[in-house]
Every structure is written in structure tokens, then in C-alpha cells.
Design a protein around this motif. Structure first.
Motif, PDB file in Angstrom:
ATOM      1  N   GLU A 152      -5.241  96.921  70.005  1.00 19.40           N
ATOM      2  CA  GLU A 152      -3.806  96.644  70.107  1.00 19.40           C
ATOM      3  C   GLU A 152      -3.300  95.996  68.825  1.00 19.40           C
ATOM      4  OE1 GLU A 152      -2.056  95.706  74.185  1.00 19.40           O
ATOM      5  OE2 GLU A 152      -4.171  95.232  74.411  1.00 19.40           O
ATOM      6  N   ARG A 153      -2.113  96.412  68.418  1.00 17.63           N
ATOM      7  CA  ARG A 153      -1.535  95.864  67.183  1.00 17.63           C
ATOM      8  C   ARG A 153      -1.193  94.387  67.392  1.00 17.63           C
ATOM      9  NH1 ARG A 153       2.432  99.249  66.380  1.00 17.63           N
ATOM     10  NH2 ARG A 153       1.629 100.273  64.537  1.00 17.63           N
ATOM     11  N   PRO A 154      -1.790  93.512  66.590  1.00 18.17           N
ATOM     12  CA  PRO A 154      -1.472  92.094  66.754  1.00 18.17           C
ATOM     13  C   PRO A 154      -0.099  91.804  66.129  1.00 18.17           C
ATOM     14  CG  PRO A 154      -3.556  92.433  65.558  1.00 18.17           C
ATOM     15  CD  PRO A 154      -2.816  93.733  65.555  1.00 18.17           C
ATOM     16  N   VAL A 155       0.796  91.257  66.912  1.00 16.68           N
ATOM     17  CA  VAL A 155       2.120  90.873  66.402  1.00 16.68           C
ATOM     18  C   VAL A 155       2.354  89.408  66.742  1.00 16.68           C
ATOM     19  CG1 VAL A 155       4.611  91.277  66.578  1.00 16.68           C
ATOM     20  CG2 VAL A 155       3.052  93.223  66.571  1.00 16.68           C
ATOM     21  N   LYS A 170      11.233  93.200  61.025  1.00 17.08           N
ATOM     22  CA  LYS A 170      11.476  91.763  61.138  1.00 17.08           C
ATOM     23  C   LYS A 170      10.416  91.099  62.019  1.00 17.08           C
ATOM     24  CE  LYS A 170      14.838  88.405  62.595  1.00 17.08           C
ATOM     25  NZ  LYS A 170      15.740  88.149  63.710  1.00 17.08           N
ATOM     26  N   LEU A 171      10.027  91.800  63.061  1.00 16.22           N
ATOM     27  CA  LEU A 171       9.018  91.273  63.987  1.00 16.22           C
ATOM     28  C   LEU A 171       7.646  91.231  63.313  1.00 16.22           C
ATOM     29  CD1 LEU A 171       9.584  90.507  66.921  1.00 16.22           C
ATOM     30  CD2 LEU A 171       8.635  92.696  67.618  1.00 16.22           C
ATOM     31  N   LEU A 172       7.348  92.297  62.555  1.00 15.48           N
ATOM     32  CA  LEU A 172       6.031  92.418  61.928  1.00 15.48           C
ATOM     33  C   LEU A 172       5.839  91.389  60.814  1.00 15.48           C
ATOM     34  CD1 LEU A 172       5.706  96.306  61.682  1.00 15.48           C
ATOM     35  CD2 LEU A 172       4.544  94.784  63.292  1.00 15.48           C
ATOM     36  N   SER A 173       6.941  90.980  60.167  1.00 19.90           N
ATOM     37  CA  SER A 173       6.794  90.042  59.058  1.00 19.90           C
ATOM     38  C   SER A 173       6.950  88.586  59.512  1.00 19.90           C
ATOM     39  CB  SER A 173       7.761  90.380  57.932  1.00 19.90           C
ATOM     40  OG  SER A 173       9.082  90.364  58.413  1.00 19.90           O
ATOM     41  N   VAL A 215      -0.377  89.821  57.408  1.00 17.26           N
ATOM     42  CA  VAL A 215      -0.331  89.278  56.041  1.00 17.26           C
ATOM     43  C   VAL A 215       0.324  90.291  55.108  1.00 17.26           C
ATOM     44  CG1 VAL A 215      -1.752  88.588  54.061  1.00 17.26           C
ATOM     45  CG2 VAL A 215      -2.295  87.733  56.337  1.00 17.26           C
ATOM     46  N   ALA A 216      -0.073  91.557  55.216  1.00 17.90           N
ATOM     47  CA  ALA A 216       0.505  92.591  54.352  1.00 17.90           C
ATOM     48  C   ALA A 216       2.020  92.700  54.560  1.00 17.90           C
ATOM     49  CB  ALA A 216      -0.167  93.929  54.619  1.00 17.90           C
ATOM     50  N   HIS A 217       2.456  92.605  55.807  1.00 12.96           N
ATOM     51  CA  HIS A 217       3.900  92.679  56.095  1.00 12.96           C
ATOM     52  C   HIS A 217       4.639  91.456  55.556  1.00 12.96           C
ATOM     53  CE1 HIS A 217       4.075  96.311  58.480  1.00 12.96           C
ATOM     54  NE2 HIS A 217       3.041  95.917  59.186  1.00 12.96           N
ATOM     55  N   ILE A 218       4.046  90.280  55.720  1.00 17.19           N
ATOM     56  CA  ILE A 218       4.707  89.063  55.242  1.00 17.19           C
ATOM     57  C   ILE A 218       4.838  89.104  53.720  1.00 17.19           C
ATOM     58  CG2 ILE A 218       4.476  86.547  55.014  1.00 17.19           C
ATOM     59  CD1 ILE A 218       3.044  86.595  57.778  1.00 17.19           C
ATOM     60  N   VAL A 219       3.766  89.512  53.056  1.00 17.28           N
ATOM     61  CA  VAL A 219       3.781  89.593  51.593  1.00 17.28           C
ATOM     62  C   VAL A 219       4.884  90.553  51.138  1.00 17.28           C
ATOM     63  CG1 VAL A 219       2.477  90.358  49.565  1.00 17.28           C
ATOM     64  CG2 VAL A 219       1.336  89.003  51.327  1.00 17.28           C
ATOM     65  N   ALA A 220       4.937  91.721  51.780  1.00 16.87           N
ATOM     66  CA  ALA A 220       5.936  92.721  51.389  1.00 16.87           C
ATOM     67  C   ALA A 220       7.353  92.195  51.600  1.00 16.87           C
ATOM     68  CB  ALA A 220       5.720  94.006  52.169  1.00 16.87           C
TER      69      ALA A 220
END
Lengths: 98, 464
Positions: free
Chosen positions: B118-121, B367-370, B423-428
Motif C-alpha cells: 500500500e502506498r504510504p501517505v 499536495k497530499l503526497l508532499s 521524501v521524493a515528493h517533499i523534495v520536489a
């Protein structure tokens, strides 16, 4: 939190969860047994001592680490109950038996 | 267990089962390794031991697995349940743990069929006891007949959320609410893909039946929900959310969340297989040719660990990869490979008609992913927050691995399985490298835990 659909499973084993003796169905994972027993948390974190409980039940989150028969850091979702098994909450990083 | 097999398959879900059976039918000596005690993977979990009544509650799609599992039992496949694979390298040396004993075996061809996770969000309060994945709820139901006591709340976005709500409804579980976090504008995003999805309308029809049943039973599903939070001290006591511009809260001791599934790539990554960022499925997936060959010679990947396609697609992809392995091993001619593959290729193409629609409809908002809230924990193991990561980005660190060294994010027991994507989403989002460029944590063996004692007990030849 959880309940069993079948209240009278045929084959049972007796395990101890944090000092309490519980009868659970054969073949059940430790995590399932612990959740069905209503245990509210299964470990505290090594960083801030925060309580945690099983999250994914499929072996990827490592939140269900418990002390099983004296061995710390066992994933409760990957271990199946055995007669006489002793299960304890893990506090912090866990200490290997000497 | 032998020291060497022409083909080793890792994972006994639909892809691995279908692959193992067809390979064995062609006379191949094949080993099937799986961490679960019984075949079926997550989707067909506990297929052989489940009481008929409970299987019925789970629906017809679940019961499809029976054929696959019995085909395995009737085959000559060397099947090893309760087996953890902790290492795989480019030489196709496999480190495993079977009966608590570590071993190294080798293979000419390795097929990875580890499925999805499951995708961790991360959201505020997601680490509280009493917050779990919907998949975890389903596992308790399937394998153990354990369901929530009354008053559970389901929240998130994805087909599984609806399916689980429907299964609970049939099991007599009273749900306090089902909160659908799918944004309304996803309907528009999905619309262009509807005509193709209608080619496999039975999937859409099933979804509509689930919705109708839930509505008739008076179970309240709220749509376009946002700002989900779990609140409490020692465990969850309540949740709050936003709906139609209003803040609401519900008292509950159990919240099951779901935000779709992503390929489980940990082992492939540790082996060094190259991965690409998939924008439509919002996840990393391995680079593969249309037979399932990865970037490493002799390592193939099939099923949801290759690309999210669902159980039926996985079955076809598994068979295609096995057929390719037979060809690579010189057992069948290229002509026969192509002929044998025809039907599965056709069926797989048909199965995939639904995917672009589902991917668009259940697209998770950026927005949710970051992880907008600075105080939200991203790395559950090392308790690193979104704010900590944004601080690192502000200091000029744009690479996931760099941020890992700096903050310990991803260095805990789960080895980054729960935080890598976030982490990748937050960085982006914070102005760093694009998700596709920022990279993913490097995977390192052992990918599942084993003790130093177990490692030391390997014979010197095996370690070489």
C-alpha cells in the motif's frame, strides 16, 4: 478495536501476551492474536518512546516489532503462534538475550 | 531444496503461481519461494484454509484464486513457503531464510513476483496505534476472520477502500463513516479514459454495485473529503476532516486508510535493477521489456511488482515471463515462445483497458503526497518529520540519499519502505529535484532482517 467472526474456533493454543494468558486459534499470526486480544500498543519507539501498533500486517512497515520468546525485534505479523509462546511488548530498541 | 535451479520464482501470488505452473508443465525444474505459510499472495491469501462462508463474503474475484492454488498443488514445482529472501544480486545468487536456516542458492533465471504494497501517505496522527492500512484490515478478515468492532472509519482513495467497505458491510460490521479523499476534479481527469474502460465494463459495474449496496444499507460515504487527521495520545481517539468547507470530527478507536498500491521494488532495487518514475501510477517501477526482462540479465519481474495491473493481469504477465525464461534457457524456440504467449498477451491487453481510467480517477493529489504539515512524521522508524526534510532541502540538499544521510530518514528497520516516496515528493515540492530525478534510496542487503548468528552460519563456499 477488533472482534472475531467465529467465537468458537476448533483448535486453540495458549500463549502469553504481556503476562496475560490467552487462547488463540492455531495458525494465527502473533499480530492478529495481539490485535484480537485488544492490546492497544505493541511497542514504544527507540527515538521518543511513542507507542506504536501494527500498521500494514504484510511485513513492510516494521511497526509490529515485539519480543517473542525472549527474542526482540520479531515482526509479529510474520510469526505464527505456538503453544506456550511468550509475547511481550518491546520497549525501545530491544535487547538481545545474553 | 537444491543449491541451484534453472528458474527460481520469488512470490506465490497470481504472477508467481501462474509462472511456476506453466514452467513446470514444460518440464523445467522450478523453485517457488514465498514468505507466507500458504500460496495465494495477498490477494488470494489463506485460499486453502478459509471457511467457505468467509470466502463467499470476500466475493467472486477472491475465489478465482482457487484454480491457481490447486494448479500449484498438482504440479511438480518445488514450493517453499515460510521462506524469506534477504538478498539477490546481479549474479542471481539468492540469500534466503528457510526453517530459520540461512542459505544461498543460485539460478539461471530469477523471476521476481513480490506484488504490491500500500502506498504510504503520511498525514497528522498516522503513527498512532489504531491507525492501520485498509489492506491490514483485509488481511485480518481473510486470513483470520477478525473484523473491526463497531465504529470503524475508513478513509482514503482507491478501489480497495470501496471493496473493503462492501466486504465489511456483508460481514455485518457497522462502520461510522467511509471518507473518500478522491478530489472531485479527478472525475474530469478520468473522463477521457472512460471509453477504453468501458471495454471491460464488468469492473466498472462491480464498483457501481458496491456503491449501491453501501448506499442501500445506509452506510454514509462522504466524497471530496480533505484534511484528514487522527488525534489522540496513547492511541487514536478521534479523527477530523474537512467536507464541504466545514470541519468535522468523529470519535473512533480504529481508522483504516488506503491510498492505492505501488510495486514492491525493494529486492529488485537491492539487486541493482534500474527503475523509472511512472507519472500516471505515481510510483517507481522497474525498467522492463515486454517479456518482463529487467535491466539485469536473467532477472525478470512480473505482476504488481512490475506495474500495478491487478491480479488477473499479474497472472498473464507471470506466464509470459515464464515462457520467456523457457526460451532463454534454450527449452523452446523463439517461434514457440511467441506462439505460446499469444493468448496471455491478448488477455493482458484487455485487462489493462481499465488501468488508465483507474489511475486517473484515483490519482492522489500532489499536495497530499508532499505532506503539507511540517509536524507530520514521514519516517515512522526514525521519527523524521516533513519539516526536517524541508529544512534539509532549504540547506541545498536535493537528493533522497543525501537527505537520508543527513536526517536518518529511511535508516530504520523498514529500510525506507514507508518513507522513500514521500521524501521524493517533499523534495520536489520544496523546489528540489523533480520526483523522477531526485532518485530513490539505494537498496542494500539484507532486505529482510536476519541475525548476525544466522549470517555467520553460512558455509564459506556459500559466502564466496
Amino acid at each position: 478495536m477488533f472482534k472475531r467472526l467465529d467465537d468458537n474456533p476448533e483448535k486453540l493454543v495458549t500463549i502469553t501476551i504481556d503476562g496475560q494468558s490467552v487462547e488463540v486459534p492455531v495458525g494465527e499470526t502473533v499480530a492478529a492474536a495481539v490485535l484480537a486480544a485488544g492490546i492497544n500498543y505493541t511497542r514504544t519507539t527507540p527515538v521518543s518512546d511513542a507507542p506504536r501498533a501494527p500498521f500494514c500486517l504484510m511485513g513492510v512497515c516494521y511497526e509490529c516489532l515485539m519480543v517473542i520468546d525472549g527474542q526482540p525485534n520479531r515482526r509479529a505479523c510474520r510469526e505464527r503462534v505456538r503453544e506456550g509462546m511468550i509475547i511481550e511488548r518491546q520497549h525501545g530498541a530491544g535487547v538481545l538475550p545474553t | 531444496m537444491k543449491d541451484h535451479y534453472p528458474l527460481v520464482i520469488i512470490g506465490a501470488g497470481p504472477a508467481g503461481l501462474a509462472a511456476a505452473v506453466i514452467a513446470a508443465e514444460h518440464g523445467l525444474d522450478v523453485a517457488l519461494l514465498d514468505e507466507q505459510p500458504a500460496p495465494g499472495g495477498q490477494i488470494y491469501r489463506a485460499m486453502e484454509s478459509i471457511p467457505a462462508e468467509r470466502a463467499e463474503l470476500l466475493g467472486t474475484e477472491y475465489q478465482r484464486g482457487r484454480k491457481l492454488v490447486s494448479a500449484l498443488r498438482d504440479s511438480s514445482v518445488d514450493y517453499f513457503p515460510d521462506t524469506q529472501v534477504w538478498s539477490l544480486n546481479h549474479k542471481r545468487e539468492i540469500g534466503l531464510l528457510h526453517d530459520k536456516t540461512p542459505r544461498m542458492i543460485t539460478a539461471d533465471q530469477v523471476l521476481l513476483a513480490g506484488g504490491a504494497m500500500e502506498r504510504p501517505v503520511p498525514f497528522p496522527g498516522w503513527t498512532l496505534p489504531g491507525v492501520m492500512n485498509a489492506g491490514a484490515g483485509q488481511i485480518l478478515f481473510k486470513a483470520h476472520g477478525i473484523v473491526p468492532s463497531d465504529g470503524v472509519v475508513l478513509a482514503g482513495s482507491g478501489p480497495l477502500l470501496l471493496l473493503l467497505a462492501w466486504q465489511y458491510l456483508h460481514a455485518g460490521v457497522k462502520m461510522k463513516a467511509v471518507l473518500d479523499l478522491t478530489p472531485m476534479h479527478n472525475h474530469l481527469r478520468a473522463l477521457p479514459h472512460l471509453p477504453r474502460a468501458l471495454l471491460v465494463h464488468h469492473y466498472l459495474a462491480k464498483g457501481l454495485v458496491y456503491k449501491k449496496d453501501l448506499k442501500q444499507a445506509g452506510s454514509s460515504t462522504l466524497h471530496n473529503v480533505s484534511d484528514l487527521r487522527a488525534e489522540g495520545n496513547e492511541g487514536i481517539a478521534s479523527i477530523s476532516y474537512r467536507h464541504k468547507g466545514q470541519q468535522h470530527s468523529i470519535e473512533t478507536d480504529l481508522l483504516l486508510v488506503h491510498f492505492g498500491v505501488i510495486p514492491h521494488t525493494h529486492l529488485a532495487r537491492a539487486a541493482g535493477c534500474r527503475h523509472d518514475w511512472d507519472r500516471s501510477q505515481q510510483c517507481w517501477r522497474p525498467q522492463l521489456d515486454n517479456w518482463g526482462n529487467s535491466s539485469i540479465d536473467g532477472i525478470l519481474i512480473a505482476g504488481d511488482s512490475a506495474r500495478i495491473g491487478g491480479a488477473r493481469t499479474a497472472e498473464h504477465a507471470g506466464r509470459l515471463a515464464a515462457i520467456q525464461s523457457l526460451h532463454a534457457l534454450g527449452l523452446i524456440h523463439q517461434r514457440d515462445r511467441n506462439r505460446l504467449a499469444k493468448k496471455d498477451r491478448k488477455w493482458m491487453r484487455e485487462e489493462l483497458h481499465i488501468r488508465p481510467f483507474l489511475d486517473a480517477f484515483f490519482h492522489i493529489p500532489g499536495k497530499l503526497l508532499s505532506v503539507p504539515d511540517d509536524d507530520t512524521i514521514v519516517c515512522r522508524c526514525e521519527e523524521v518529520t516533513a519539516g526536517d526534510i524541508r529544512e534539509a532541502v532549504a540547506d541545498g540538499h536535493h537528493d533522497s540519499n543525501q537527505i537520508k544521510f543527513l536526517t536518518r530518514c529511511g535508516m530504520g528497520p523498514c529500510q525506507g519502505r514507508q518513507c522513500a516516496e514521500s521524501v521524493a515528493h517533499i523534495v520536489a515540492a520544496a523546489g528540489g529535484d523533480d520526483v523522477a530525478l531526485g532518485g530513490h534510496y539505494r537498496g542494500r542487503p539484507p532486505v529482510t532482517p536476519l541475525t548476525l548468528g544466522q549470517l555467520a552460519s553460512l558455509s564459506p563456499e556459500e559466502v564466496e
